[in-house]
Design an enzyme around this catalytic site. Structure first.
Site, PDB file in Angstrom:
ATOM      1  N   CYS A 132      -2.709 -11.203  -1.884  1.00 28.01           N
ATOM      2  CA  CYS A 132      -1.921 -12.227  -2.590  1.00 28.01           C
ATOM      3  C   CYS A 132      -2.545 -13.622  -2.513  1.00 28.01           C
ATOM      4  CB  CYS A 132      -0.505 -12.264  -2.031  1.00 28.01           C
ATOM      5  SG  CYS A 132      -0.402 -12.102  -0.247  1.00 28.01           S
ATOM      6  N   HIS A 252       3.285 -18.409  -1.587  1.00 31.03           N
ATOM      7  CA  HIS A 252       2.233 -18.931  -0.720  1.00 31.03           C
ATOM      8  C   HIS A 252       1.725 -20.246  -1.322  1.00 31.03           C
ATOM      9  CE1 HIS A 252       2.488 -15.264   1.369  1.00 31.03           C
ATOM     10  NE2 HIS A 252       1.368 -14.665   0.995  1.00 31.03           N
TER      11      HIS A 252
HETATM   12  P1  NAP Z   1       7.569  -3.313   3.403  1.00 31.21           P
HETATM   13  O1  NAP Z   1       8.615  -4.219   2.852  1.00 31.21           O
HETATM   14  O2  NAP Z   1       7.523  -3.089   4.860  1.00 31.21           O
HETATM   15  O3  NAP Z   1       7.686  -1.905   2.652  1.00 31.21           O
HETATM   16  C1  NAP Z   1       6.906  -0.800   2.995  1.00 31.21           C
HETATM   17  C2  NAP Z   1       7.200   0.346   2.054  1.00 31.21           C
HETATM   18  O4  NAP Z   1       6.324   1.429   2.334  1.00 31.21           O
HETATM   19  C3  NAP Z   1       8.593   0.892   2.128  1.00 31.21           C
HETATM   20  O5  NAP Z   1       9.021   1.107   0.814  1.00 31.21           O
HETATM   21  C4  NAP Z   1       8.420   2.227   2.846  1.00 31.21           C
HETATM   22  O6  NAP Z   1       9.385   3.191   2.469  1.00 31.21           O
HETATM   23  C5  NAP Z   1       7.087   2.626   2.304  1.00 31.21           C
HETATM   24  N1  NAP Z   1       6.452   3.663   3.095  1.00 31.21           N
HETATM   25  C6  NAP Z   1       6.178   3.655   4.418  1.00 31.21           C
HETATM   26  N2  NAP Z   1       5.582   4.814   4.781  1.00 31.21           N
HETATM   27  C7  NAP Z   1       5.499   5.562   3.653  1.00 31.21           C
HETATM   28  C8  NAP Z   1       4.984   6.865   3.365  1.00 31.21           C
HETATM   29  N3  NAP Z   1       4.441   7.614   4.322  1.00 31.21           N
HETATM   30  N4  NAP Z   1       5.054   7.319   2.097  1.00 31.21           N
HETATM   31  C9  NAP Z   1       5.599   6.555   1.114  1.00 31.21           C
HETATM   32  N5  NAP Z   1       6.100   5.319   1.326  1.00 31.21           N
HETATM   33  C10 NAP Z   1       6.049   4.832   2.582  1.00 31.21           C
HETATM   34  O7  NAP Z   1       6.119  -3.816   3.011  1.00 31.21           O
HETATM   35  P2  NAP Z   1       5.599  -4.595   1.713  1.00 31.21           P
HETATM   36  O8  NAP Z   1       5.582  -6.038   1.981  1.00 31.21           O
HETATM   37  O9  NAP Z   1       6.297  -4.093   0.497  1.00 31.21           O
HETATM   38  O10 NAP Z   1       4.090  -4.163   1.716  1.00 31.21           O
HETATM   39  C11 NAP Z   1       3.682  -2.841   1.552  1.00 31.21           C
HETATM   40  C12 NAP Z   1       2.178  -2.798   1.454  1.00 31.21           C
HETATM   41  O11 NAP Z   1       1.784  -3.468   0.256  1.00 31.21           O
HETATM   42  C13 NAP Z   1       1.455  -3.544   2.587  1.00 31.21           C
HETATM   43  O12 NAP Z   1       1.243  -2.716   3.695  1.00 31.21           O
HETATM   44  C14 NAP Z   1       0.197  -3.993   1.943  1.00 31.21           C
HETATM   45  O13 NAP Z   1      -0.776  -2.984   2.040  1.00 31.21           O
HETATM   46  C15 NAP Z   1       0.612  -4.195   0.482  1.00 31.21           C
HETATM   47  N6  NAP Z   1       0.850  -5.631   0.208  1.00 31.21           N
HETATM   48  C16 NAP Z   1      -0.017  -6.224  -0.580  1.00 31.21           C
HETATM   49  C17 NAP Z   1       0.138  -7.546  -0.845  1.00 31.21           C
HETATM   50  C18 NAP Z   1      -0.898  -8.227  -1.646  1.00 31.21           C
HETATM   51  O14 NAP Z   1      -1.384  -9.199  -1.157  1.00 31.21           O
HETATM   52  N7  NAP Z   1      -1.245  -7.791  -2.833  1.00 31.21           N
HETATM   53  C19 NAP Z   1       1.168  -8.285  -0.333  1.00 31.21           C
HETATM   54  C20 NAP Z   1       2.060  -7.652   0.482  1.00 31.21           C
HETATM   55  C21 NAP Z   1       1.876  -6.306   0.731  1.00 31.21           C
HETATM   56  P3  NAP Z   1      10.678   3.578   3.358  1.00 31.21           P
HETATM   57  O15 NAP Z   1      11.820   2.882   2.693  1.00 31.21           O
HETATM   58  O16 NAP Z   1      10.769   5.037   3.221  1.00 31.21           O
HETATM   59  O17 NAP Z   1      10.435   3.117   4.763  1.00 31.21           O
HETATM   60  O1  3JN Z   2       0.722 -11.551   4.965  1.00 33.03           O
HETATM   61  C1  3JN Z   2       0.731 -11.817   3.763  1.00 33.03           C
HETATM   62  O2  3JN Z   2       1.235 -12.851   3.312  1.00 33.03           O
HETATM   63  C2  3JN Z   2       0.086 -10.874   2.820  1.00 33.03           C
HETATM   64  C3  3JN Z   2      -0.075  -9.548   3.450  1.00 33.03           C
HETATM   65  C4  3JN Z   2      -0.680  -8.551   2.871  1.00 33.03           C
HETATM   66  C5  3JN Z   2      -0.881  -7.293   3.566  1.00 33.03           C
HETATM   67  C6  3JN Z   2      -0.016  -6.910   4.588  1.00 33.03           C
HETATM   68  C7  3JN Z   2      -0.251  -5.732   5.281  1.00 33.03           C
HETATM   69  C8  3JN Z   2      -1.332  -4.942   4.992  1.00 33.03           C
HETATM   70  C9  3JN Z   2      -1.953  -6.478   3.229  1.00 33.03           C
HETATM   71  C10 3JN Z   2      -2.819  -6.854   2.080  1.00 33.03           C
HETATM   72  O3  3JN Z   2      -2.404  -6.608   0.964  1.00 33.03           O
HETATM   73  O4  3JN Z   2      -3.900  -7.400   2.257  1.00 33.03           O
HETATM   74  C11 3JN Z   2      -2.187  -5.327   3.968  1.00 33.03           C
HETATM   75  C12 3JN Z   2      -3.373  -4.471   3.693  1.00 33.03           C
HETATM   76  O5  3JN Z   2      -3.257  -3.576   2.868  1.00 33.03           O
HETATM   77  O6  3JN Z   2      -4.405  -4.697   4.312  1.00 33.03           O
END
Ligand code: NAP
Ligand code: 3JN
Length: 348
Positions: A132, A252
């Site tokens: 992000c 952010h």
């Molecule tokens: P979050 O609010 O903690 O949500 C995590 C999600 O993953 C929940 O829906 C959870 O489902 C699901 N999950 C966990 N284990 C799973 C499995 N084995 N199979 C299917 N679903 C599963 O986290 P978030 O902020 O949405 O972030 C999730 C991921 O997105 C991060 O780890 C990161 O890699 C990515 N992300 C990317 C950005 C970016 O910068 N582009 C920003 C934030 C996050 P349940 O309801 O079943 O627990």
């Molecule tokens: O912390 C934030 O503001 C952004 C976080 C992103 C994030 C959180 C957990 C795992 C990522 C990501 O998208 O870079 C990951 C990951 O997939 O490495």
């Protein structure tokens, strides 16, 4: 978007902070969905979520879940993407992955449509959505780079708790209540769930996002550095980052210092380049105290830029303040935007 064909779309991690925004964005954009599969862990399987007024039952994400899926949007963490994205590709789906699992892989395009849309066409089944903090920064840098060139970037971030997921946002809520009630603060998640020590985020600032690497930078900082060079096709660009978590929920903010290649450029020229750029909104007028803030950018899809100043010592140096909703342009909207470009260009 209007399109005659419809698609079977799967959202992996639908209950998460990013997943929920994916659903909102697909609905807002009227993405041409014929069938929608909402996938989660076994914890949430069987629960229901609403899309366009209809209840959809969550299913546990398994390899077979991707049979007949056209487009799979992944945001359930890197380990889930590593395990299930290849299974989805094997079954013919295009994966748009929000995790860092594939971002730096050579055969995976890492895409911010305003910067490198053409890279989408080279995909071999997986397209990565950048971090992000990287997305909003490169969206603001690209219009400047195209005309003035770019030699150096130094960024300090001010990141919302929602970037660390729903549990981190809940932790800020609980700690804020406790702080105002004069109670002890309990910290279990931030700065990083998987690290040894945890510190309160309420009324605080944490200079650690993700795990420390051997070089003293955090993984979030290294993602910004490496991803910026890849998206902008500039391996030689000098990039340094310091990433900091602050106690607000959404958007952010970034203080970005750049050095362009061309000498003698005025601040008005830089402002005009940004004002004309797609996806960028210029909010910059000191006389009326006009500048973007995390609250003013929240729930919007654009990247907002203000506080543009020429450096007082370096003729090629400029300072910018860049703000965007981390769950929209930083995650869900950028992913759906990629999906829209895929569909519009027949790049599936
Ligand atoms: P979050 O609010 O903690 O949500 C995590 C999600 O993953 C929940 O829906 C959870 O489902 C699901 N999950 C966990 N284990 C799973 C499995 N084995 N199979 C299917 N679903 C599963 O986290 P978030 O902020 O949405 O972030 C999730 C991921 O997105 C991060 O780890 C990161 O890699 C990515 N992300 C990317 C950005 C970016 O910068 N582009 C920003 C934030 C996050 P349940 O309801 O079943 O627990
Ligand atoms: O912390 C934030 O503001 C952004 C976080 C992103 C994030 C959180 C957990 C795992 C990522 C990501 O998208 O870079 C990951 C990951 O997939 O490495």
């Amino acid at each position: 978007m209007s399109q005659s064909r419809t698609f079977h779309v799967a959202v992996v991690g639908a209950t998460g902070a990013v997943g929920q925004k994916m659903l909102e964005t697909l609905e807002d954009r009227d993405f041409p969905i014929g069938q929608l599969s909402l996938l989660s862990s076994s914890r949430s399987a069987g629960k229901k979520m609403t899309f366009k007024g209809e209840e959809i039952t969550l299913q546990e994400a398994k390899p077979e879940s991707f049979e007949n899926v056209d487009i799979a949007l992944f945001s359930a963490g890197g380990s889930v993407s590593k395990k299930l994205a290849p299974e989805a590709v094997k079954r013919g789906a295009l994966v748009i992955d929000n995790t860092s699992a594939y971002r730096m892989a050579e055969d995976v395009p890492l895409v911010v449509p305003e910067v490198n849309e053409a890279d989408i066409e080279k995909h071999k089944g997986i397209i990565a959505n950048p971090n992000c903090s990287t997305i909003q920064m490169v969206a603001a840098l690209e219009p400047i780079r195209k005309t003035l060139g770019m030699e150096r970037v130094i960024v300090s971030t001010y990141q919302a708790v929602s970037g660390a997921g729903n549990e981190a946002a809940e932790e800020l809520r609980e700690q804020s209540q406790a702080f105002l009630n004069g109670e002890d603060l309990e910290a279990n998640i931030l700065p990083v769930g998987g690290d040894k020590r945890h510190f309160p985020i309420a009324f605080n600032a944490l200079p650690q996002i993700d795990m420390f690497q051997d070089n003293g930078y955090t993984f979030e900082e290294m993602k910004m550095i490496n991803e910026t060079k890849k998206i902008m096709h500039m391996p030689e660009l000098s990039v340094a980052a310091t990433c900091v978590r602050l106690p607000f929920f959404t958007s952010h903010a970034e203080s970005v210092y750049i050095e362009v290649e061309k000498a003698g450029v005025s601040v008005e020229e830089v402002k005009q380049l940004l004002a004309d750029a797609p996806g960028i909104v210029l909010e910059d007028d000191p006389s009326t105290q006009t500048y973007p803030t995390p609250l003013s950018a929240a729930e919007k899809r654009d990247v907002f830029v203000g506080r543009i100043r020429k450096d007082l010592d370096n003729d090629k140096g400029f300072h910018l303040w860049v703000v965007s909703d981390n769950l929209l342009k930083g995650a869900a909207w950028n992913s759906v935007q990629i999906a829209e470009r895929v569909v519009a260009n027949d790049w599936l």
